[in-house]
Design a protein around this motif. Sequence first.
Motif, PDB file in Angstrom:
ATOM      1  N   ASP A 119       0.842  -1.197   0.000  1.00 48.74           N
ATOM      2  CA  ASP A 119       0.000   0.000   0.000  1.00 48.74           C
ATOM      3  C   ASP A 119       0.874   1.241   0.000  1.00 48.74           C
ATOM      4  O   ASP A 119       1.043   1.870  -1.022  1.00 48.74           O
ATOM      5  N   ASP A 120       1.474   1.571   1.140  1.00 46.47           N
ATOM      6  CA  ASP A 120       2.214   2.819   1.236  1.00 46.47           C
ATOM      7  C   ASP A 120       3.325   2.686   2.272  1.00 46.47           C
ATOM      8  O   ASP A 120       3.260   1.831   3.160  1.00 46.47           O
ATOM      9  N   VAL A 121       4.322   3.533   2.178  1.00 47.23           N
ATOM     10  CA  VAL A 121       5.325   3.663   3.230  1.00 47.23           C
ATOM     11  C   VAL A 121       4.735   4.644   4.233  1.00 47.23           C
ATOM     12  O   VAL A 121       4.348   5.759   3.860  1.00 47.23           O
ATOM     13  N   VAL A 122       4.635   4.219   5.477  1.00 48.42           N
ATOM     14  CA  VAL A 122       4.010   5.067   6.495  1.00 48.42           C
ATOM     15  C   VAL A 122       4.997   5.396   7.603  1.00 48.42           C
ATOM     16  O   VAL A 122       5.997   4.713   7.793  1.00 48.42           O
ATOM     17  N   ARG A 123       4.652   6.438   8.324  1.00 51.73           N
ATOM     18  CA  ARG A 123       5.450   6.862   9.474  1.00 51.73           C
ATOM     19  C   ARG A 123       4.692   6.474  10.730  1.00 51.73           C
ATOM     20  O   ARG A 123       3.506   6.798  10.870  1.00 51.73           O
ATOM     21  N   TYR A 124       5.361   5.770  11.625  1.00 53.11           N
ATOM     22  CA  TYR A 124       4.778   5.446  12.919  1.00 53.11           C
ATOM     23  C   TYR A 124       5.424   6.350  13.952  1.00 53.11           C
ATOM     24  O   TYR A 124       6.603   6.198  14.279  1.00 53.11           O
ATOM     25  N   GLN A 125       4.638   7.336  14.401  1.00 60.94           N
ATOM     26  CA  GLN A 125       5.094   8.328  15.371  1.00 60.94           C
ATOM     27  C   GLN A 125       6.447   8.884  14.928  1.00 60.94           C
ATOM     28  O   GLN A 125       6.647   9.154  13.748  1.00 60.94           O
ATOM     29  N   ASP A 126       7.349   9.079  15.861  1.00 53.57           N
ATOM     30  CA  ASP A 126       8.696   9.531  15.521  1.00 53.57           C
ATOM     31  C   ASP A 126       9.684   8.377  15.595  1.00 53.57           C
ATOM     32  O   ASP A 126      10.885   8.588  15.751  1.00 53.57           O
ATOM     33  N   ALA A 127       9.164   7.150  15.461  1.00 53.33           N
ATOM     34  CA  ALA A 127      10.004   5.973  15.664  1.00 53.33           C
ATOM     35  C   ALA A 127      10.429   5.285  14.375  1.00 53.33           C
ATOM     36  O   ALA A 127      11.605   4.913  14.242  1.00 53.33           O
ATOM     37  N   TYR A 128       9.503   5.077  13.421  1.00 54.04           N
ATOM     38  CA  TYR A 128       9.807   4.273  12.240  1.00 54.04           C
ATOM     39  C   TYR A 128       9.113   4.801  10.993  1.00 54.04           C
ATOM     40  O   TYR A 128       8.045   5.388  11.067  1.00 54.04           O
ATOM     41  N   LEU A 130       7.829   2.519   7.754  1.00 57.79           N
ATOM     42  CA  LEU A 130       7.723   1.100   7.477  1.00 57.79           C
ATOM     43  C   LEU A 130       6.691   0.819   6.407  1.00 57.79           C
ATOM     44  O   LEU A 130       5.843   1.658   6.096  1.00 57.79           O
ATOM     45  N   CYS A 131       6.787  -0.384   5.833  1.00 58.39           N
ATOM     46  CA  CYS A 131       5.840  -0.821   4.811  1.00 58.39           C
ATOM     47  C   CYS A 131       5.897  -2.326   4.682  1.00 58.39           C
ATOM     48  O   CYS A 131       6.818  -2.973   5.168  1.00 58.39           O
ATOM     49  N   TYR A 132       4.880  -2.856   4.018  1.00 56.18           N
ATOM     50  CA  TYR A 132       4.871  -4.251   3.607  1.00 56.18           C
ATOM     51  C   TYR A 132       5.109  -4.267   2.107  1.00 56.18           C
ATOM     52  O   TYR A 132       4.614  -3.411   1.373  1.00 56.18           O
ATOM     53  N   ILE A 133       5.853  -5.280   1.654  1.00 64.79           N
ATOM     54  CA  ILE A 133       6.051  -5.477   0.221  1.00 64.79           C
ATOM     55  C   ILE A 133       5.868  -6.957  -0.095  1.00 64.79           C
ATOM     56  O   ILE A 133       6.079  -7.810   0.760  1.00 64.79           O
ATOM     57  N   ARG A 134       5.460  -7.214  -1.325  1.00 60.65           N
ATOM     58  CA  ARG A 134       5.393  -8.590  -1.818  1.00 60.65           C
ATOM     59  C   ARG A 134       6.556  -8.788  -2.768  1.00 60.65           C
ATOM     60  O   ARG A 134       6.751  -8.012  -3.695  1.00 60.65           O
ATOM     61  N   GLY A 135       7.337  -9.816  -2.502  1.00 59.34           N
ATOM     62  CA  GLY A 135       8.486 -10.134  -3.332  1.00 59.34           C
ATOM     63  C   GLY A 135       8.146 -11.223  -4.317  1.00 59.34           C
ATOM     64  O   GLY A 135       6.978 -11.473  -4.604  1.00 59.34           O
ATOM     65  N   ALA A 144      11.440  -1.857   7.826  1.00 60.29           N
ATOM     66  CA  ALA A 144      11.283  -0.711   8.716  1.00 60.29           C
ATOM     67  C   ALA A 144      12.608   0.011   8.888  1.00 60.29           C
ATOM     68  O   ALA A 144      13.649  -0.630   9.045  1.00 60.29           O
ATOM     69  N   GLN A 145      12.529   1.325   8.847  1.00 62.95           N
ATOM     70  CA  GLN A 145      13.706   2.169   9.063  1.00 62.95           C
ATOM     71  C   GLN A 145      13.473   2.975  10.333  1.00 62.95           C
ATOM     72  O   GLN A 145      12.497   3.719  10.428  1.00 62.95           O
ATOM     73  N   ALA A 146      14.346   2.806  11.301  1.00 66.84           N
ATOM     74  CA  ALA A 146      14.245   3.577  12.552  1.00 66.84           C
ATOM     75  C   ALA A 146      14.566   5.032  12.255  1.00 66.84           C
ATOM     76  O   ALA A 146      15.500   5.333  11.506  1.00 66.84           O
TER      77      ALA A 146
END
Length: 148
Positions: A119-128, A130-135, A144-146
Motif C-alpha cells: 500500500d504505502d510507506v508510512v510513518r509510525y510516530q517519531d520511531a519508524y 515502514l511498509c509491507y512489500i510482496r516479493g 522498517a527504518q528507525a
Amino acid sequence: MTKSNLLRMDNVGIVVESLDNVIPFFLELGLELEGRAIIKGEWAGRVTGLGNQTVEIAMMVTPDGNSRLELSQFISPKVIEDHRTAPVNALGYLRVMFAVSDIEDTLERLYKHGAQLVDDVVRYQDAYRLCYIRGPEGILIGIAQALK
C-alpha cells in the motif's frame, strides 16, 4: 532463575516454488546465502509429519549473523496449499520484518527483483518508517527504518 530453556529464535521458514527465483531477492535485501542442501528421507519426514520427503533448502543469514531465514522448495511430496495471496488478517504466517538503514534505497533495489509495495510507506510516530512489500512468488515481508 530462568522461566524457560529458550535460548533464541533460530530461524523462520518459508516454502517457495523456486529457490533460484527467491534467493536473489533476499540477497538484494542484504541477507547472505549461508548454504544450500537437499534434505531427504524418512528421518526428515518424522520431523515434519510428511513421511518420506525430499526438500531443497537455502539458509539465508542476516549481516549480524543472529537471524536466519530458511527457504524450502519441496520436491516430494508436492505442495498442497498456497496461502501467498491471503490478506494480512488471514490466520497463520503473516510476514517477516527486516530493519533497514534506508527504506527508499532498499525499495528501489527490491523493485528490480519484482517487489511490489502493498500500500504505502508510512510513518509510525517519531520511531519508524515502514511498509509491507510482496516479493517474488508473492512472499510478504515488512521493512522498517528507525528514525533517529
